[in-house]
Design an enzyme around this catalytic site. Structure first.
Site, PDB file in Angstrom:
ATOM      1  N   LYS A 134       0.852  -1.182   0.000  1.00 17.62           N
ATOM      2  CA  LYS A 134       0.000   0.000   0.000  1.00 17.62           C
ATOM      3  C   LYS A 134       0.893   1.238   0.000  1.00 17.62           C
ATOM      4  O   LYS A 134       1.782   1.378   0.857  1.00 17.62           O
ATOM      5  CB  LYS A 134      -0.894   0.000   1.243  1.00 17.62           C
ATOM      6  CG  LYS A 134      -1.887  -1.153   1.297  1.00 17.62           C
ATOM      7  CD  LYS A 134      -2.997  -0.986   0.280  1.00 17.62           C
ATOM      8  CE  LYS A 134      -4.121  -1.984   0.501  1.00 17.62           C
ATOM      9  NZ  LYS A 134      -5.246  -1.785  -0.447  1.00 17.62           N
TER      10      LYS A 134
ATOM     11  N   LYS B 115     -14.245  -8.164  -6.131  1.00 25.17           N
ATOM     12  CA  LYS B 115     -14.489  -8.283  -4.694  1.00 25.17           C
ATOM     13  C   LYS B 115     -15.983  -8.498  -4.479  1.00 25.17           C
ATOM     14  O   LYS B 115     -16.806  -7.748  -5.027  1.00 25.17           O
ATOM     15  CB  LYS B 115     -14.041  -7.022  -3.954  1.00 25.17           C
ATOM     16  CG  LYS B 115     -12.542  -6.776  -3.967  1.00 25.17           C
ATOM     17  CD  LYS B 115     -12.206  -5.485  -3.223  1.00 25.17           C
ATOM     18  CE  LYS B 115     -10.710  -5.216  -3.214  1.00 25.17           C
ATOM     19  NZ  LYS B 115     -10.398  -3.906  -2.566  1.00 25.17           N
TER      20      LYS B 115
END
Length: 328
Positions: free
Chosen positions: A150, A246
């Site tokens: 990230k 997702k």
């Protein structure tokens, strides 16, 4: 026979804070749905996501509003007409899959015509931090097959370089979570291949990604926040090479299967991802893992304590939950 619905807010504390460009999480707040028909019970879980305007309270209210339809025998096909794609529909859809399989004495994989889930190389996420701290975390996982890091816009070059130096072997996904601009991307472009990045996930904000259509990326770019259902795919053509599926975005396994098939037919590569959640949110997604070039289902690994019988990780290989946990 009437069905009984139960819906609850469950909270799982994280073992360490989870930082991305958008903020920090210290707990996973999920909505758990249980649908019982006689002595047989199906379960599903979802993570309402503020990025998409979702809250725990509104998600629970939306699910409770369709309780009469569930009691009367609502099917998964009918569910899509009652709830939009998102967390609420995901929790109910997955509970219905689980219930249907148990009533039939089979598995969800068999019902869906998919192979039974097996251990998969799943990304281990390195949260956003200082370059030194990220390098330290990467060094502890330098032996895994796949890392996901990230980053933000503050100093992504230093963040990525530090992780790659500490973990030279794993495949690498870089995820700015919409925090970059096209100028950031142009500056970093010469280094993307140098760092051996395998996938760049949603660098620009969804809805402001038109510049990707003219960007000659040296690595595949993946749509995450820009993709929810199969209806979004045509708008992504020419901007993204890969799409991240997702279940909390698609509204459950039913639409996720349609999305996967449609995306492949249109030439997109597949990634399967997750929110920070328990293993109940991961078990349905593992059914898609065998079709994906990239699997990122380490959400439960951030929890201080998962649901009993959940997924397990060994050196970046994620194994399915114990038999009977969900869908079997």
């Amino acid at each position: 026979m009437l069905r009984h619905l139960d819906v609850a807010h469950d909270r799982f504390g994280l073992s360490t804070p989870f930082r991305i460009s958008r903020g920090v999480k210290t707990a996973a707040d999920v909505v758990t749905v249980t649908i019982a028909q006689g002595a047989v019970t199906g379960r599903g879980e979802a993570v309402p996501y503020p990025r998409y305007g979702e809250t725990i309270e509104e998600t629970i209210a939306a699910i409770r509003a369709i309780a009469p339809a569930i009691a009367a025998g609502l099917t998964r096909a009918e569910l899509a007409g009652l709830l939009p794609a998102g967390a609420a529909r995901n929790a109910v859809d997955c509970a219905l899959w689980d219930l249907e399989a148990r009533l039939a004495g089979t598995s969800v994989a068999a019902l869906a015509g998919l192979p039974e889930p097996v251990a998969l190389p799943s990304a281990i996420t390195i949260g956003l931090d200082t370059p030194d701290a990220m390098a330290g975390a990467a060094a502890r996982h330098a032996q895994v097959p796949l890392l996901k890091i990230k980053v933000d816009r503050s100093d992504p070059a230093a963040q990525i370089a530090a992780v790659r130096a500490a973990a030279p072997a794993p495949r690498l996904i870089v995820d700015p979570n919409e925090s970059w601009t096209i100028d950031t991307l142009e500056v970093l472009k010469p280094h993307l291949a140098e760092w051996r990045i395998d996938l760049l996930e949603q660098p620009l904000p969804a809805g402001e990604d038109e510049a990707l259509a003219g960007f000659d990326s040296p690595v595949p770019v993946c749509a995450d926040e820009a993709l929810h259902t199969a209806a979004d795919l045509d708008a992504l053509a020419g901007r993204y090479a890969v799409v991240n599926i997702k279940l909390d975005k698609t509204g459950g396994l039913t639409e996720a299967l349609t999305l996967a098939n449609t995306a492949r037919a249109k030439g997109f590569g597949l990634m399967v991802g997750c929110m920070v959640c328990s293993s109940l949110g991961i078990a349905p997604a593992m059914l898609l893992g065998g079709q994906a070039a990239f699997v990122d289902l380490d959400g439960p690994l951030w929890l201080g304590e998962d649901r009993p019988g959940g997924v397990t990780d060994r050196d970046g290989m994620l194994s399915p939950p114990a038999p009977g946990f969900w869908g079997s």
